[in-house]
Design an enzyme around this catalytic site. Sequence first.
Site, short mmCIF file in Angstrom:
data_model
loop_
_atom_site.label_atom_id
_atom_site.label_comp_id
_atom_site.label_asym_id
_atom_site.label_seq_id
_atom_site.Cartn_x
_atom_site.Cartn_y
_atom_site.Cartn_z
N HIS B 449 80.84 121.95 10.81
CA HIS B 449 80.10 123.21 11.00
C HIS B 449 79.21 123.41 9.78
O HIS B 449 79.71 123.57 8.68
CB HIS B 449 81.07 124.40 11.13
CG HIS B 449 82.09 124.24 12.20
ND1 HIS B 449 83.23 125.00 12.27
CD2 HIS B 449 82.14 123.40 13.27
CE1 HIS B 449 83.95 124.63 13.32
NE2 HIS B 449 83.30 123.66 13.95
C1 LIG Z 1 83.40 116.83 15.81
C2 LIG Z 1 82.82 118.20 15.98
C3 LIG Z 1 83.54 119.16 16.67
C4 LIG Z 1 83.02 120.44 16.80
N1 LIG Z 1 83.70 121.34 17.54
C5 LIG Z 1 83.15 122.56 17.77
C6 LIG Z 1 83.78 123.47 18.63
O1 LIG Z 1 84.81 123.17 19.22
N2 LIG Z 1 83.21 124.69 18.81
C7 LIG Z 1 82.05 125.04 18.16
O2 LIG Z 1 81.63 126.18 18.32
N3 LIG Z 1 81.43 124.18 17.36
C8 LIG Z 1 81.93 122.95 17.17
N4 LIG Z 1 81.26 122.04 16.42
C9 LIG Z 1 79.98 122.43 15.82
C10 LIG Z 1 78.86 122.62 16.83
O3 LIG Z 1 78.90 121.62 17.81
C11 LIG Z 1 77.55 122.58 16.06
O4 LIG Z 1 77.61 123.55 15.05
C12 LIG Z 1 76.35 122.88 16.94
O5 LIG Z 1 76.25 121.97 17.99
C13 LIG Z 1 75.10 122.82 16.07
O6 LIG Z 1 74.00 123.15 16.88
P1 LIG Z 1 72.52 122.77 16.43
O7 LIG Z 1 71.64 123.07 17.56
O8 LIG Z 1 72.25 123.40 15.12
O9 LIG Z 1 72.57 121.20 16.12
P2 LIG Z 1 73.01 120.00 17.06
O10 LIG Z 1 73.85 120.46 18.17
O11 LIG Z 1 73.55 118.97 16.15
O12 LIG Z 1 71.63 119.50 17.69
C14 LIG Z 1 70.59 119.02 16.91
C15 LIG Z 1 69.82 117.99 17.73
O13 LIG Z 1 68.60 117.71 17.08
C16 LIG Z 1 68.34 116.34 17.17
N5 LIG Z 1 67.46 115.97 16.07
C17 LIG Z 1 67.75 115.98 14.75
N6 LIG Z 1 66.68 115.60 14.04
C18 LIG Z 1 65.70 115.35 14.93
C19 LIG Z 1 64.34 114.93 14.81
N7 LIG Z 1 63.80 114.69 13.60
N8 LIG Z 1 63.61 114.76 15.93
C20 LIG Z 1 64.15 115.01 17.17
N9 LIG Z 1 65.42 115.42 17.33
C21 LIG Z 1 66.18 115.59 16.23
C22 LIG Z 1 69.71 115.70 17.06
O14 LIG Z 1 69.69 114.40 17.61
C23 LIG Z 1 70.56 116.67 17.86
O15 LIG Z 1 70.64 116.30 19.22
C24 LIG Z 1 81.76 120.77 16.24
C25 LIG Z 1 81.05 119.80 15.55
C26 LIG Z 1 81.56 118.52 15.43
C27 LIG Z 1 80.78 117.49 14.69
#
Ligand SMILES: Cc1cc2nc3c(=O)[nH]c(=O)nc-3n(C[C@H](O)[C@H](O)[C@H](O)COP(=O)(O)OP(=O)(O)OC[C@H]3O[C@@H](n4cnc5c(N)ncnc54)[C@H](O)[C@@H]3O)c2cc1C
Lengths: 146, 518
Positions: B449
């Site tokens: 997270h």
């Molecule tokens: C093992 C694990 C278990 C977890 N369990 C939970 C849970 O049970 N409940 C919960 O609430 N949270 C959980 N989390 C955390 C939660 O999943 C994340 O906090 C959340 O998904 C983050 O959202 P985001 O949109 O910021 O980033 P992400 O979901 O990581 O999405 C970012 C996306 O941007 C893409 N990207 C990055 N850079 C670029 C670029 N330059 N060009 C194009 N695309 C790009 C990536 O490929 C990715 O697909 C967990 C995380 C992990 C790792």
Amino acid sequence: MRFTATEMHMLHGCFRALLPPEALELPLVGFQIWVERLAPARVAWGLRGVLLYLRLRCLLAGRPWGRRRVTEHRALFEEMRTSSVYLIREMPVMLKALGAFAAFGHPDTQRAFGLPVDTSPPFWARPDQRWERRGTGSGGVGGAEP
Amino acid sequence: MTGVHRADALPAEVRRHGDIADVIIVGSGAAGSAAARVLAEAGLDVLVLEEGAPIGLAERRRDVFSGFAAHWRDAGFQVAEGRAFTPVLQGVCVGGTTVVNGAIIHRLPEPIHRQWLREHGAGHLFDARSLERIFDTLDRELSVAPVAPDHQGENNRLMGVGFDALGLSSHPIARNVAGCEASARCLQGCPNERKRSMDATLLPRAFADGARLYADCRVERVLTRGGRAVGVRARLLDAITRAPGPAVTFRARRAVVLAASAVETPRLLRRSGVGRTTDLVGRRFQAHPGTAVLAEFDAPVEMWKGATQGHESLARWDERMKFEALALPPELGAVRLPGLGPALGDEMRRYGHIAQWAVQVRARAHGRVTESLLGGKRIRYDLEDADMEVVKSGVATLMQAAAAAGARVLYPGVHGLAERLPVADLPAALRTLSGLSPDPRRVHCIMAHLFGTAVMGEDPGSAVVSPSLECHELPGLYVFDSSVFPTNLGVNPQHTICAMAWRAAEALAESAVAAQAS
Ligand SMILES: Cc1cc2nc3c(=O)[nH]c(=O)nc-3n(C[C@H](O)[C@H](O)[C@H](O)COP(=O)(O)OP(=O)(O)OC[C@H]3O[C@@H](n4cnc5c(N)ncnc54)[C@H](O)[C@@H]3O)c2cc1C
Ligand code: SF4
């Protein structure tokens, strides 16, 4: 980053010392090749550093790595595991983690330990060792082509 | 999935000359998907650019290493450097980390929300009533419900027994799943397609409203004209090798939204020239580092049966800790169990009797995401002493709970304690633990997270984005992911990330539609 033949050989030796005998029938060299291909440069350099440290440590102790038996390699790792120096005690952990990914992700080893988790061998253990084009699965929610 | 286009299947025209949309969203995880869902429904032409690939069903039925290699950042090898090395886990695929996460759902805790309102101007958009409305909608669209008793499995059930015995409240976790088959493989991407991650929920909704997504498309920088964000430059990646291919320009008529995660968004901002004046971008990186205790029981536990994460306790949330059951695949379990060679084999023969529960810490520590001199990123992070005291206290609680639930051997995972601890030795071990120095090198933590690398706030001198999440330095450029969170949460963040992105997208849609009309 490409590892040298000696490094690949040593890595294999590490796995032999770290993993249970049930895992040693697996085509671990195939796994090593994929680690080499997939690990980011920093990790690959870290791994190279660990292997170099093992070589030097054995040399300084008067008995090179290559002349030691598997049990001696294991004893060395056991000793490193209890080191008060973080980097040294983490080296066997890093190697064990890599080995465990290979060994316990394979259905044959899992079966040997009564763990009915995976059914098909990982890609690196298949005869063709093919890295599939991602996303071309059976066309589930995430997989269908446009 | 209609709406997802692989880079190598894009029309030649797009591969050469790019494309244009009202809004370009970078990243299709929690934030990007929520934004796409809202903006497309509002009638805007939305293009999502995603570095990762869609994950097919066959690819979800994989061992951990294959899963990591296929859809985790740096094949699962991403680490933060400090006194200790700490793995930083993130997904790289259509749906982002939501595809490989534990499916735990929590709303933004009230005390944290109050702090954001008081100190960071978050009330501008993120008032309690708006967030509640969005959380309710998300609950429906993501099928959020507590784990059913018959899906608990022993790992989750025993945690409840242990915490009850200690007088600490605990409960089944609310999860975003539908028809879960309790196969405990959420972290490899649900092999039964039961997890209601973004690729199965908000993205298809956005596609139904006309949005499109280009996969295998890594955005390198934001393009500007006349002091405004007007598009992005991206590289199309090879579908198999991931080698970078041609550079393509995508133009945005209204806005560019970064939703690439708290690690990748600050890198994009810096590459695009944002943050040169304040040096805030990438700083204040925060997380919930977590570590786990394993315990061996007489009766079978069989962690591979049950919800991956089905039970939790917030009883010590005020003390900055949260406890969760976490089923561990054997590959990862073998790393944590002691023993090398045949001795590891002996441990693994008892693996079916092992349970694992984790503590996550709302750490005070701030780290930093920068570019490495050797190329690539560098994440610096070090737990503070006070954080380590929380970790130690959390580990003590987990050991006590396991003992109270009937475990006979504990695996604390703390350097300075026995690796394999018979419960009879627990009292002495607890005394030793409390006397150990708070050195982060004593435990193996992971971070999943991530927050704070482009914080929101009214003052451009102390914040990267405004309270409506538009960059102070670059109009037309928005950051919707958890980079903008002023603090960490103490609970799992996916729902809050979705809700904040949703709300910010509503505001962006309103202004874009008004601008279109005029
Ligand atoms: C093992 C694990 C278990 C977890 N369990 C939970 C849970 O049970 N409940 C919960 O609430 N949270 C959980 N989390 C955390 C939660 O999943 C994340 O906090 C959340 O998904 C983050 O959202 P985001 O949109 O910021 O980033 P992400 O979901 O990581 O999405 C970012 C996306 O941007 C893409 N990207 C990055 N850079 C670029 C670029 N330059 N060009 C194009 N695309 C790009 C990536 O490929 C990715 O697909 C967990 C995380 C992990 C790792
Ligand atoms: S527990 Fe198994 S079936 Fe349920 S969501 Fe997770 S992976 Fe899917």
